[in-house]
Motif scaffolding. Structure first.
Motif, PDB file in Angstrom:
ATOM      1  N   GLY A 154      18.614 -18.226  35.495  1.00  0.00           N
ATOM      2  CA  GLY A 154      18.921 -16.870  35.052  1.00  0.00           C
ATOM      3  C   GLY A 154      19.765 -16.893  33.801  1.00  0.00           C
ATOM      4  O   GLY A 154      20.352 -17.923  33.442  1.00  0.00           O
ATOM      5  N   ASP A 168      13.372  -7.680  29.336  1.00  0.00           N
ATOM      6  CA  ASP A 168      11.969  -7.994  29.599  1.00  0.00           C
ATOM      7  C   ASP A 168      11.458  -9.051  28.625  1.00  0.00           C
ATOM      8  O   ASP A 168      10.687  -9.945  29.010  1.00  0.00           O
ATOM      9  CB  ASP A 168      11.110  -6.732  29.481  1.00  0.00           C
ATOM     10  N   THR A 171      12.782 -12.508  29.536  1.00  0.00           N
ATOM     11  CA  THR A 171      12.060 -13.031  30.697  1.00  0.00           C
ATOM     12  C   THR A 171      10.671 -13.499  30.306  1.00  0.00           C
ATOM     13  O   THR A 171      10.196 -14.548  30.760  1.00  0.00           O
ATOM     14  CB  THR A 171      11.973 -11.956  31.792  1.00  0.00           C
ATOM     15  N   ARG A 177      15.123 -14.706  35.182  1.00  0.00           N
ATOM     16  CA  ARG A 177      15.672 -13.363  35.346  1.00  0.00           C
ATOM     17  C   ARG A 177      16.892 -13.202  34.432  1.00  0.00           C
ATOM     18  O   ARG A 177      17.559 -14.168  34.075  1.00  0.00           O
ATOM     19  CB  ARG A 177      16.056 -13.095  36.798  1.00  0.00           C
ATOM     20  N   VAL A 178      17.178 -11.975  34.080  1.00  0.00           N
ATOM     21  CA  VAL A 178      18.291 -11.660  33.182  1.00  0.00           C
ATOM     22  C   VAL A 178      19.281 -10.759  33.898  1.00  0.00           C
ATOM     23  O   VAL A 178      18.894  -9.752  34.502  1.00  0.00           O
ATOM     24  CB  VAL A 178      17.787 -10.958  31.900  1.00  0.00           C
TER      25      VAL A 178
END
Length: 234
Positions: A154, A168, A171, A177-178
């Motif tokens: 992440g 988005d 990613t 994931r952010v």
């Protein structure tokens, strides 16, 4: 919706982090242009990167001769630069950008992202600028290639202005994931690499526990600054 592959990413900086990120993005089907501000980082790199470690293989990249060619028509730009050269390169970047590329700075350093956003806005560009507290990979150079030792699950990211597409896009580029922070400053304060470097430089020789103790003390000061500014830090 962002297309999952086929984005064009310009990476500024051809050190281990920049090349590792180039390999990661290329492995996900994106077109990557690699630019070295001093020129030496891309020496010996041809049309593909030789990658070992957690990400192994041969991945296509383009080596750009100058900043303008690297960023021309790019969907995103990743500045993977040491903190002491970020300001100079990002100032040049603001002068050559066109369209609406997203700019990621990893790892974030001080207020360089704020200056970049200001300079972009002054030219009438939308300042889609994000700071990452840490880069997507940890790597080291092996000749003209790279060994990837860690790929994050992440990313901690803060933006200079509301930019819903940035998470988005990150990613899509890197496959992780952010977690969004309140600001780019929060991401810069969350960059622990600077604290670790300071501790190594300031710690007295012959005292093995000095660097970790200094890191803890510096981190406590960092947390106090974050609380004073009402920032949520990673």
């Amino acid at each position: 919706m962002l297309k999952p592959a086929g984005l064009t990413l310009a990476i500024l900086g051809a050190g281990p982090v920049g090349i590792g990120c180039a390999a990661l993005a290329a492995s996900r089907g994106h077109k990557v242009r690699l630019y070295s501000p001093r020129g030496g980082g891309t020496r010996g790199i041809g049309a593909a990167l030789e990658v070992q470690g957690l990400l192994a293989g041969r991945f296509a990249v383009d080596v750009a001769a100058d900043l303008g060619r690297a960023t021309d028509g790019a969907d995103a730009v990743l500045a993977a630069l040491p903190g002491h050269v970020q300001a100079v390169v990002l100032e040049r970047l603001a002068r050559v950008l066109s369209g609406r590329p997203a700019v990621f700075v990893a790892p974030a350093a001080a207020l360089t992202t704020a200056v970049l956003a200001r300079d972009m806005a002054a030219r009438g560009l939308v300042p889609d600028v994000a700071a990452l507290a840490a880069p997507p990979v940890a790597a080291r150079r092996i000749g003209a290639g790279v060994w990837v030792g860690a790929i994050r699950t992440g990313l901690w990211m803060g933006t200079e202005a509301p930019a819903p597409r940035m998470a988005d896009l990150a990613t899509a580029l890197f496959g992780m994931r952010v977690r969004e922070l309140s600001s780019a400053l929060a991401a810069a304060l969350g960059n622990m690499a600077g604290l670790a470097d300071a501790a190594l430089l300031l710690g007295p020789s012959g005292v093995p526990d000095a660097p970790p103790r200094l890191v803890a003390a510096l981190a406590a000061e960092r947390d106090a600054i974050g609380r004073a500014l009402r920032l949520r830090l990673p």
